[in-house]
Design an enzyme around this catalytic site. Structure first.
Site, short mmCIF file in Angstrom:
data_model
loop_
_atom_site.label_atom_id
_atom_site.label_comp_id
_atom_site.label_asym_id
_atom_site.label_seq_id
_atom_site.Cartn_x
_atom_site.Cartn_y
_atom_site.Cartn_z
N GLU A 185 -2.72 -22.33 55.88
CA GLU A 185 -3.33 -23.31 56.81
C GLU A 185 -3.93 -24.49 56.05
O GLU A 185 -5.11 -24.84 56.24
CB GLU A 185 -4.39 -22.61 57.67
CG GLU A 185 -3.78 -21.58 58.59
CD GLU A 185 -4.77 -20.98 59.59
OE1 GLU A 185 -5.98 -20.95 59.29
OE2 GLU A 185 -4.33 -20.54 60.67
N GLU A 379 1.88 -16.58 61.97
CA GLU A 379 0.66 -16.05 62.60
C GLU A 379 0.65 -16.43 64.06
O GLU A 379 0.92 -17.59 64.41
CB GLU A 379 -0.60 -16.65 61.99
CG GLU A 379 -1.01 -16.07 60.68
CD GLU A 379 -2.40 -16.54 60.25
OE1 GLU A 379 -3.29 -16.69 61.11
OE2 GLU A 379 -2.57 -16.75 59.04
C1 BG6 Z 1 -5.94 -17.85 60.78
C2 BG6 Z 1 -6.11 -17.30 59.38
O1 BG6 Z 1 -6.72 -18.99 60.89
O2 BG6 Z 1 -6.36 -17.11 61.86
C3 BG6 Z 1 -6.34 -15.81 59.32
O3 BG6 Z 1 -5.04 -17.67 58.55
C4 BG6 Z 1 -7.23 -15.39 60.45
O4 BG6 Z 1 -6.86 -15.50 58.06
C5 BG6 Z 1 -6.53 -15.72 61.77
O5 BG6 Z 1 -7.64 -14.08 60.42
C6 BG6 Z 1 -7.29 -15.29 63.00
O6 BG6 Z 1 -8.59 -15.77 62.95
P1 BG6 Z 1 -9.82 -14.81 63.12
O7 BG6 Z 1 -11.00 -15.65 62.86
O8 BG6 Z 1 -9.76 -14.32 64.50
O9 BG6 Z 1 -9.66 -13.73 62.12
#
Ligand code: BG6
Length: 480
Positions: A185, A379
């Site tokens: 990111e 993701e």
């Molecule tokens: C992304 C990151 O921003 O979102 C992850 O690359 C992160 O590391 C994921 O875990 C989800 O965000 P969160 O804060 O719900 O864990």
């Protein structure tokens, strides 16, 4: 006939995604050095800390609990976990390598053999089941020594240290890993520099200047990694990794549309333009001038960036963002994690992230039409509270619905002509949340008995979504 055209391509990389600091635990074993995540406390206080200037990067166990220290103990349980991924039929598994396992301080000349061995074992285990590893080289886990002694990515010295680290990985894992990404990111850095760039700006006035300088250093480091990676592993695919959220205007007022466009250019496209097209985009000049940003660019930097663009775009997608030029007091902060205002057409998750599957189709179209390189959704997912029923089952239909709608949007985008090569949903096994350090914000198909206060047996349990995703994969997205 309709079905024919919406099929996922053969060899589509279905799987799940994680990051070392959020699942491995064993934070000080086998000579691993401390990294950023090791000093971040759990709970809502974490978001406050990462958003506010002046964090001291110290561990104070009398005051806080540090959930990443044990996380879900993947370090000792990787065999059991990978067997579960294989049972779901994963074709790929995204993980990151903890820089401070390989170079405990980040600036040593020789790597830590124990750290290298651990990932050898993980990759071998994945290959045993025919699962393709997809590796993020740096995922929010800058070695602490580089933060404290060098000031994180503010410092140009990190370029060569990163190059050394990445080259070590390419040489060691050349026969085991084909898919790589340089910085997780990368474009999120201007919002929360501490995570990706490893520093906390002294005050708001210097945030943009320091963040874009840090990003420039990462662009050069990433180009050098692409160069080394292609030399050492000729058939490797090295991607960038963006956090992507399409930006909508709140209405058709051209002032708002222009504002949304500029936000979109700077947040969504600046990094991609540099890393994929190999140059700073035209709009960046004016944006830098108007925001008092002056980059220190050394001779040869721009040539390197031009010469070594990435092969594909990996991106995370959780939400869209809705913008308005003049926001009222109440509207400020009422939008998503990444800003904007509330979108009246969308519902949000329990953590306030607006759910927008069509936004994923829009993102795929926008990215592909702009860059014409393969895309990989690395993701996506729903962070939610899960409940174990008396019979031991976990009926996470909300997660299944969320993923189903997003996968349908992917199929639509493929039909639109987008070259999408894979989908690794976030947190395929429950892990520590990056933004809040909570365990209760669960994304997994696999439940882990671990709680916000650190209690729990760490036992793994299949959720209803486990069986659902298994069917999705075995039918290559035909059964949703
Ligand atoms: C992304 C990151 O921003 O979102 C992850 O690359 C992160 O590391 C994921 O875990 C989800 O965000 P969160 O804060 O719900 O864990």
């Amino acid at each position: 006939m309709e079905k024919e055209t919406k099929r996922f391509p053969e060899g589509f990389l279905w799987g799940g995604a994680t990051a070392a600091n959020q699942l491995e635990g064993a934070y000080n074993e086998d000579k691993k050095g401390l990294n950023l995540a090791d000093v971040l406390p759990g709970g809502k206080v974490r978001l406050e800390i990462i958003s506010n200037p002046g964090f001291d990067f110290e561990i104070d166990e009398s005051k806080y609990y540090y959930p990443n220290h044990e996380a879900i103990d993947f370090y000792h349980r990787y065999k059991e976990d990978i067997a579960l991924f294989a049972e779901m039929g994963f074709k790929s598994f995204r993980l990151s390598i903890a820089w401070s396992r390989i170079y405990p301080n980040g600036d040593e000349m020789t790597p830590n053999e124990k750290g290298l061995e651990f990932y050898d074992k993980v990759f071998d285990e994945l290959h045993k089941y025919g699962i393709e590893p997809v590796v993020t080289i740096s995922h929010y886990e800058t070695p602490l020594h580089l933060i404290k002694e060098y000031g994180g990515w503010r410092n140009r010295k990190l370029i060569e240290l990163f190059e050394r680290y990445a080259t070590t990985l390419f040489k060691r894992y050349k026969d085991k890993v084909k898919y790589w990404m340089t910085f997780n990111e990368i474009n999120g850095a201007t919002h929360l520099p501490i995570l990706g760039l490893g520093f906390s700006p002294k005050n708001e006035d210097v945030r943009l200047q320091e963040s874009f300088q840090g990003l420039h250093h990462q662009f050069v480091a990433s180009a050098l990694a692409v160069k080394a990676g292609h030399e050492i592993i000729p058939d490797s695919k090295i991607g960038c990794m963006l956090i992507f959220a399409p930006v909508y205007s709140i209405d058709a007022n051209p002032e708002n549309v222009m504002h949304a466009l500029r936000e979109e250019q700077v947040f969504n496209y600046l990094c991609g333009d540099v890393q994929v097209r190999g140059e700073y985009p035209a709009f960046s000049k004016r944006y830098f001038r108007e925001n008092g940003i002056k980059l220190d660019i050394h001779d040869g930097d721009l040539e390197l960036i031009k010469q070594y663009p990435v092969d594909y775009i990996g991106f995370s997608y959780y939400m869209s963002r809705t913008e308005k030029k003049h926001k009222t007091e109440e509207e400020i902060g009422a939008g998503n994690l990444i800003g904007g205002v509330k979108n009246p057409f969308l519902k949000a998750s329990e953590w306030g992230w607006e759910i927008d599957p069509i936004g994923l189709r829009i993102s795929l179209n926008q990215l592909y039409n702009r860059y014409k390189v393969p895309l990989f959704i690395v993701e996506n997912g729903l962070g939610a509270i899960d409940k174990i029923e008396e019979d031991g089952s976990i009926n996470d239909d909300y997660r299944i619905n969320y993923l189903r709608e997003h996968i349908k949007a992917m199929a639509e985008a493929i039909d639109d002509g987008v070259d999408l090569i894979g989908f690794t949903s976030w947190g395929c096994i429950d892990l520590v949340s990056a933004s809040t350090g909570e365990m209760s914000k669960r994304y997994g198909y696999i439940y882990v008995d671990k709680h916000d206060d650190g209690s729990g047996t760490l036992e793994r349990r299949r959720k209803k979504s486990f069986y659902w995703y298994k069917d999705v994969i075995s039918t290559n997205g035909e059964t949703l």
